[in-house]
Design a protein around this motif. Structure first.
Motif, PDB file in Angstrom:
ATOM      1  N   TYR B  15       0.836  -1.197   0.000  1.00 34.74           N
ATOM      2  CA  TYR B  15       0.000   0.000   0.000  1.00 34.74           C
ATOM      3  C   TYR B  15       0.881   1.261   0.000  1.00 34.74           C
ATOM      4  CZ  TYR B  15      -3.568   3.388   0.980  1.00 34.74           C
ATOM      5  OH  TYR B  15      -4.394   4.473   0.869  1.00 34.74           O
ATOM      6  N   LEU B  16       1.894   1.265   0.843  1.00 33.45           N
ATOM      7  CA  LEU B  16       2.765   2.444   0.931  1.00 33.45           C
ATOM      8  C   LEU B  16       3.540   2.652  -0.371  1.00 33.45           C
ATOM      9  CD1 LEU B  16       4.153   2.184   4.570  1.00 33.45           C
ATOM     10  CD2 LEU B  16       2.155   3.427   3.719  1.00 33.45           C
ATOM     11  N   VAL B  17       4.017   1.550  -0.948  1.00 35.92           N
ATOM     12  CA  VAL B  17       4.755   1.656  -2.220  1.00 35.92           C
ATOM     13  C   VAL B  17       3.870   2.317  -3.275  1.00 35.92           C
ATOM     14  CG1 VAL B  17       5.666   0.276  -4.144  1.00 35.92           C
ATOM     15  CG2 VAL B  17       6.356  -0.244  -1.785  1.00 35.92           C
ATOM     16  N   GLU B  18       2.566   1.973  -3.248  1.00 38.62           N
ATOM     17  CA  GLU B  18       1.662   2.529  -4.259  1.00 38.62           C
ATOM     18  C   GLU B  18       1.150   3.933  -3.941  1.00 38.62           C
ATOM     19  OE1 GLU B  18      -1.311  -0.540  -4.661  1.00 38.62           O
ATOM     20  OE2 GLU B  18       0.186  -1.928  -5.460  1.00 38.62           O
ATOM     21  N   HIS B  19       1.068   4.280  -2.662  1.00 40.61           N
ATOM     22  CA  HIS B  19       0.403   5.541  -2.315  1.00 40.61           C
ATOM     23  C   HIS B  19       1.294   6.667  -1.798  1.00 40.61           C
ATOM     24  CE1 HIS B  19      -3.030   2.847  -2.688  1.00 40.61           C
ATOM     25  NE2 HIS B  19      -3.722   3.934  -2.958  1.00 40.61           N
ATOM     26  N   LEU B  20       2.503   6.369  -1.360  1.00 41.69           N
ATOM     27  CA  LEU B  20       3.357   7.471  -0.882  1.00 41.69           C
ATOM     28  C   LEU B  20       3.925   8.252  -2.067  1.00 41.69           C
ATOM     29  CD1 LEU B  20       5.449   6.045   2.121  1.00 41.69           C
ATOM     30  CD2 LEU B  20       3.618   7.735   2.194  1.00 41.69           C
ATOM     31  N   ASP B  21       4.242   9.517  -1.830  1.00 37.99           N
ATOM     32  CA  ASP B  21       4.876  10.332  -2.875  1.00 37.99           C
ATOM     33  C   ASP B  21       6.380  10.109  -2.840  1.00 37.99           C
ATOM     34  OD1 ASP B  21       2.512  11.473  -3.663  1.00 37.99           O
ATOM     35  OD2 ASP B  21       2.663  13.092  -2.193  1.00 37.99           O
ATOM     36  N   TRP B  22       6.874   9.234  -3.684  1.00 36.75           N
ATOM     37  CA  TRP B  22       8.301   8.935  -3.675  1.00 36.75           C
ATOM     38  C   TRP B  22       9.063  10.027  -4.425  1.00 36.75           C
ATOM     39  CZ3 TRP B  22       9.598   5.040  -0.528  1.00 36.75           C
ATOM     40  CH2 TRP B  22       8.572   4.167  -0.160  1.00 36.75           C
ATOM     41  N   PRO B  23      10.242  10.385  -3.972  1.00 36.03           N
ATOM     42  CA  PRO B  23      10.995  11.431  -4.657  1.00 36.03           C
ATOM     43  C   PRO B  23      11.500  10.918  -6.003  1.00 36.03           C
ATOM     44  CG  PRO B  23      12.334  10.431  -2.949  1.00 36.03           C
ATOM     45  CD  PRO B  23      10.977   9.821  -2.825  1.00 36.03           C
ATOM     46  N   ARG B  24      11.680  11.834  -6.954  1.00 35.20           N
ATOM     47  CA  ARG B  24      12.063  11.419  -8.303  1.00 35.20           C
ATOM     48  C   ARG B  24      13.538  11.107  -8.448  1.00 35.20           C
ATOM     49  NH1 ARG B  24       8.299  15.543 -11.835  1.00 35.20           N
ATOM     50  NH2 ARG B  24       6.370  14.894 -10.815  1.00 35.20           N
ATOM     51  N   ASP B  25      14.336  11.506  -7.451  1.00 34.73           N
ATOM     52  CA  ASP B  25      15.780  11.289  -7.597  1.00 34.73           C
ATOM     53  C   ASP B  25      16.243   9.951  -7.028  1.00 34.73           C
ATOM     54  OD1 ASP B  25      15.242  12.129  -5.006  1.00 34.73           O
ATOM     55  OD2 ASP B  25      17.123  13.231  -4.795  1.00 34.73           O
ATOM     56  N   GLY B  26      15.303   9.088  -6.659  1.00 35.93           N
ATOM     57  CA  GLY B  26      15.683   7.786  -6.112  1.00 35.93           C
ATOM     58  C   GLY B  26      16.355   6.912  -7.163  1.00 35.93           C
ATOM     59  N   LEU B  27      17.411   6.217  -6.750  1.00 37.29           N
ATOM     60  CA  LEU B  27      18.151   5.361  -7.684  1.00 37.29           C
ATOM     61  C   LEU B  27      17.668   3.916  -7.645  1.00 37.29           C
ATOM     62  CD1 LEU B  27      21.723   6.742  -6.852  1.00 37.29           C
ATOM     63  CD2 LEU B  27      20.263   7.380  -8.779  1.00 37.29           C
ATOM     64  N   LEU B  28      16.792   3.614  -6.696  1.00 35.18           N
ATOM     65  CA  LEU B  28      16.214   2.272  -6.597  1.00 35.18           C
ATOM     66  C   LEU B  28      14.693   2.407  -6.604  1.00 35.18           C
ATOM     67  CD1 LEU B  28      18.500   0.748  -3.795  1.00 35.18           C
ATOM     68  CD2 LEU B  28      18.392  -0.006  -6.182  1.00 35.18           C
ATOM     69  N   PRO B  29      13.970   1.421  -7.107  1.00 34.49           N
ATOM     70  CA  PRO B  29      12.510   1.534  -7.137  1.00 34.49           C
ATOM     71  C   PRO B  29      11.917   1.521  -5.718  1.00 34.49           C
ATOM     72  CG  PRO B  29      13.218  -0.652  -7.883  1.00 34.49           C
ATOM     73  CD  PRO B  29      14.456   0.166  -7.721  1.00 34.49           C
ATOM     74  N   PRO B  30      10.794   2.235  -5.525  1.00 34.78           N
ATOM     75  CA  PRO B  30      10.104   2.186  -4.226  1.00 34.78           C
ATOM     76  C   PRO B  30       9.837   0.731  -3.850  1.00 34.78           C
ATOM     77  CG  PRO B  30       9.033   3.779  -5.680  1.00 34.78           C
ATOM     78  CD  PRO B  30      10.062   3.057  -6.509  1.00 34.78           C
ATOM     79  N   GLY B  31      10.051   0.384  -2.591  1.00 36.76           N
ATOM     80  CA  GLY B  31       9.809  -0.982  -2.150  1.00 36.76           C
ATOM     81  C   GLY B  31      11.030  -1.874  -2.242  1.00 36.76           C
ATOM     82  N   ASP B  32      12.133  -1.345  -2.787  1.00 35.51           N
ATOM     83  CA  ASP B  32      13.366  -2.148  -2.794  1.00 35.51           C
ATOM     84  C   ASP B  32      13.914  -2.201  -1.353  1.00 35.51           C
ATOM     85  OD1 ASP B  32      15.729  -3.529  -3.641  1.00 35.51           O
ATOM     86  OD2 ASP B  32      15.546  -2.592  -5.600  1.00 35.51           O
ATOM     87  N   ASP B  33      14.984  -2.966  -1.144  1.00 34.96           N
ATOM     88  CA  ASP B  33      15.467  -3.204   0.224  1.00 34.96           C
ATOM     89  C   ASP B  33      16.038  -1.963   0.894  1.00 34.96           C
ATOM     90  OD1 ASP B  33      15.149  -6.179  -0.012  1.00 34.96           O
ATOM     91  OD2 ASP B  33      16.608  -5.823  -1.594  1.00 34.96           O
ATOM     92  N   ALA B  34      16.457  -0.983   0.104  1.00 33.27           N
ATOM     93  CA  ALA B  34      17.065   0.220   0.658  1.00 33.27           C
ATOM     94  C   ALA B  34      16.710   1.392  -0.247  1.00 33.27           C
ATOM     95  CB  ALA B  34      18.585   0.044   0.738  1.00 33.27           C
ATOM     96  N   ALA B  35      16.990   2.602   0.221  1.00 34.62           N
ATOM     97  CA  ALA B  35      16.804   3.793  -0.607  1.00 34.62           C
ATOM     98  C   ALA B  35      18.188   4.256  -1.040  1.00 34.62           C
ATOM     99  CB  ALA B  35      16.108   4.885   0.198  1.00 34.62           C
ATOM    100  N   ALA B  36      18.297   4.845  -2.233  1.00 34.84           N
ATOM    101  CA  ALA B  36      19.613   5.289  -2.706  1.00 34.84           C
ATOM    102  C   ALA B  36      19.487   6.583  -3.501  1.00 34.84           C
ATOM    103  CB  ALA B  36      20.258   4.196  -3.556  1.00 34.84           C
ATOM    104  N   PHE B  37      20.473   7.456  -3.330  1.00 36.41           N
ATOM    105  CA  PHE B  37      20.472   8.784  -3.950  1.00 36.41           C
ATOM    106  C   PHE B  37      21.894   9.240  -4.207  1.00 36.41           C
ATOM    107  CE2 PHE B  37      17.054   8.206  -1.050  1.00 36.41           C
ATOM    108  CZ  PHE B  37      15.953   8.541  -1.828  1.00 36.41           C
ATOM    109  N   TRP B  38      22.061  10.099  -5.214  1.00 41.19           N
ATOM    110  CA  TRP B  38      23.325  10.793  -5.341  1.00 41.19           C
ATOM    111  C   TRP B  38      23.362  11.881  -4.287  1.00 41.19           C
ATOM    112  CZ3 TRP B  38      27.293   9.011  -7.865  1.00 41.19           C
ATOM    113  CH2 TRP B  38      27.086   8.157  -8.951  1.00 41.19           C
ATOM    114  N   PHE B  39      24.518  12.028  -3.624  1.00 39.89           N
ATOM    115  CA  PHE B  39      24.625  13.049  -2.581  1.00 39.89           C
ATOM    116  C   PHE B  39      26.036  13.618  -2.580  1.00 39.89           C
ATOM    117  CE2 PHE B  39      25.169  14.958   1.490  1.00 39.89           C
ATOM    118  CZ  PHE B  39      23.907  15.374   1.877  1.00 39.89           C
ATOM    119  N   THR B  40      26.133  14.935  -2.533  1.00 40.30           N
ATOM    120  CA  THR B  40      27.445  15.570  -2.404  1.00 40.30           C
ATOM    121  C   THR B  40      27.333  16.692  -1.397  1.00 40.30           C
ATOM    122  OG1 THR B  40      28.071  15.077  -4.668  1.00 40.30           O
ATOM    123  CG2 THR B  40      29.248  16.867  -3.597  1.00 40.30           C
TER     124      THR B  40
END
Lengths: 319, 319
Positions: B15-40
């Motif tokens: 439900y959360l994977v389908e209904h939360l507003d996921w950010p567009r800069d994520g490097l992994l799909p919503p619901g994957d084991d971890a979240a990933a982003f470019w960061f500097t």
């Protein structure tokens, strides 16, 4: 030793500020409101909470719980090809907790963090009527693995053999003797960080997940995420687990698919890349365990029969 | 609406994977084991757990709890001059929790995240016999504030007035009427993110902390961390709180120093930098509340008397 209710949160935090091994690259002093670091690259983050009531087997020590909680959070990073760098701990503990238990819990978490090349950098301590520990793992990856990317024709593999937690837990719950390896799988599990990084960088892996919810559940999740099916043609059964199954009249197929809390990686390999992947793990002294293939169907099959989706899940009406 | 025990963890995550507003800069799909982003840059991280039993006042809704939990974690970043970007949520909930309560909790957390410019990117859901929510806030800062850096001769200031949570909570606990502002301070607190960033970048602030443990405790922590003393010569009392104190025969000094869960920033300003700091907050339409000065002693004084160190702390033998 005193209980936490005799000490108070501030003294516990003060103790940790003085006794934990803080990393040298911190931009804020230990004990400040947040942790801060220079970071450049792919930041990978995961959180995992371990609730005593549901996640802690009988006779597990506080030190082992701390170790396992960090391992569980780190395993999610490992499955994405990331190495953990920073760990945040949030503890919720009963007031009757002994200070020595608190120390064991934190030391177990610190030992595991060190083992994986990470450092505890911050956290939170709370009072609660039930114990839990929440671990946030922050790491970096050169190349990312995702659970999405498997295609029909790929090969299916794991980083190790299964059945150890199923049999080890059976031994713990029924007070039966078992080989040391089985107990260790339950009480001192290890996340596959080096393996995850090697699999991500070798270029041959199309999708990856860890097996923390059980091999069957992990395969069903991969099946769903990729809209593919899996045919398992070789049962990855650990030899100690096999002996325990024979001695205790347990079904080895059940032990392999429905153990859970095993932190092996389950992954798919593009056609023609088998050698490359084998060499990548061989450099770590590890072997690829080939267990089957990806097909165009949906679901998971072993010996022509569907492998039921039945892994541990919180709030599950059926277990 | 069904209870969580009738749904199971996977359906909640789905439900959360389908209904939360996921950010567009994520490097992994919503619901994957971890979240990933470019960061500097400077990565700032904090975790804060809210345990219902100890942290949730009567009649607080699940939506408000979600909001407050995110606010508490974000406030720690704000006090360091950092802006939150990514939020990880870990929930531990009773099986009897209604699905609608679960949704309210997550929606409250998402609303707060958006308000602060951040997005929920991952998490964990667990079953427990007592409710708790653990929030990890990850952010970035151009310039960092620390709780260390205050010197004798610095001025002491806050981003707002105090007494609202003390009186608002008194009203809630005793079912008395109070002005809306007081109830809002308890049920819908706001972290001072823009203020924290402005204070960090203006160059005049030597040390900063938030007031989540109460003004007295925050000042004592600053005193300890900097080996300095504080003389408070102007009581930062909110006018609604003052009226409530008069009507209900409460001590306003107590209300100012021992409220807690107020997310104002408490900071010290280098000599000669008062104007710069005032202008930095004025650009946000905010005023600096000057409350005193830093001296060479140790401890906190108001009207010549020591301000006792007595704030909320978990596991405290004395409250």
């Amino acid at each position: 030793m005193p209980k936490l209710s005799e000490l108070g949160e501030k003294r516990l935090i003060q103790y940790l500020v003085e006794h934990l091994d803080w990393p040298r690259d911190g931009l804020l002093p230990p004990g400040d409101d947040a942790a801060a670091f220079w970071f450049t690259g792919q930041l990978v983050a995961s959180v995992d909470t371990l609730v005593w009531e549901t996640d802690v087997p009988p006779r597990m020590t506080f030190r082992q719980v701390g170790w396992k909680a960090v391992t569980a959070a780190v395993s999610d990073l490992a499955a994405k090809g990331a190495r953990p760098k920073y760990i945040l701990l949030s503890l919720a503990l009963k007031p009757s907790t002994e200070f020595s238990e608190f120390l064991d819990l934190v030391n177990g978490a610190q030992e595991a963090s060190k083992k994986y090349g990470a450092a505890i950098v911050g956290g939170d301590i709370n009072e609660s009527s039930s114990h839990s520990i929440s671990v946030t793992a922050l790491g970096s990856s050169e190349k990312l693995l995702s659970r999405v990317g498997a295609s029909p024709g790929d090969m299916l593999a794991t980083t190790g053999l299964f059945g150890k937690t199923f049999t080890g837990l059976h031994a713990a719950m029924n007070s039966r003797p078992c080989e040391r390896e089985l107990a260790e799988a339950v009480y001192s599990p290890v996340a596959r960080v080096d393996e995850g990084v090697a699999l991500a960088t070798c270029g041959g892996v199309s999708a990856c997940i860890d097996s923390s919810d059980g091999l069957a559940e992990s395969l069903h999740q991969l099946s769903e995420a990729n809209d593919v099916g899996f045919i398992v043609d070789s049962l990855p059964l650990d030899s100690s687990a096999q002996r325990y199954c024979v001695d205790n009249n347990l079904d080895p197929v059940e032990a392999v698919f429905y153990g859970g809390e095993e932190y092996e990686l389950v992954f798919t390999v593009k056609p023609g890349w088998g050698d490359v992947v084998e060499k990548a793990l061989a450099r770590l002294g590890k072997e690829v365990v080939w267990i089957g293939s990806v097909n165009q169907g949906r679901g998971v099959y072993f010996q022509g029969k569907p492998v039921e989706r039945r892994g541990w899940q919180h709030f599950s009406p059926v277990r």
